[in-house]
Scaffold this motif. Sequence first.
Motif: not given
Length: 313
Positions: A63-69, A144-149, A124-127, A52-61
């Motif tokens: 991304i403050p500067n990429k928040n949509p409206p 693809g440019e948004l945080g996962l949450h 894919s829609l939920f990444r 688990y420590g070596e498993a690839p991590q998901e994208a950032a939860w």
Amino acid sequence: MNRGYTEEVLSMPGARNVSCDLEHITQTLNWLVRMTSDVETNIVAVERIKEYGEAPQEAAWEIPNKNPPPIWPDQGSVQFKNYAVRYRPGLDLVLKGVDFHIKGGEKVGIVGRTGAGKSSLTLSLFRIIEAAEGSIFIDGINIGELGLHTLRSRLTIIPQDAVLFSGSLRMNLDPFDTHSDEEVWKALEQAHLKEFIKGLTAGLQHEVTEGGENLSVGQRQLICLARALLRKNEDEATAAVDLETDDLIQKTIRTEFKNCTVLTIAHRLNTIMDSDRIIVLDKGQIAEFDTPSNLLANSESIFFGMCRDAGIA
């Protein structure tokens, strides 16, 4: 003669010591084997932690500067641009060059044979799985440019297998406690569960066991529907329930999600016959994309063949 000699030897003090030593060695070997087995069993935990420590991590939860409206998505248009995805590096693509556009508010059914890529489209829609090529745009924003949450909190899904957690019924409906009791009861009423919940001694505080084992399959699915009704965004409907429950779900989706973009992965073709358009997937690609009437009018279409096999056409 031999028996007497044996008894005489065994009666000697030295022979008794040899017997005790053999017993001690046997006990030591048994202990050694048991300890070796325990170490082998316990080391699995270390292997798992390392894995688990070596498993690839998901994208950032976030991304403050990429928040949509805050109201995004307000239109609900969905566009796949030359999209391709695989489950992990080295495997074949499960979606290949998928390219389509869904208008805001459209009701679209997604069909295909087993392994065609229907569930992969939703993942894919939920990444849950990331793009190998291409992009997905919702209301003009590249997800693809948004945080996962940020992304997942704006979409809603009614999964094929109802997901419930041990805890109160209210916690399962509103895990982040963002809605009032009145809104929760309204969602339960729309999901045809209000009378059932009122009949429970603890009401909204009714304790749900792990996986919802103390509820029927249909009730679990309706709870997932009520949870979706509290959010009303993007939706995948399912049919892993009895026909009566499925009819309730489809009726509620048609009325309560009438202003939302709805993507329905069809397990029963009759549930999508009133969709605006139908996507037919085949081997990870879009084979057909048209209205149900146009697809049924073409006796050579894949959709016509599926309906004929199901006894609908």
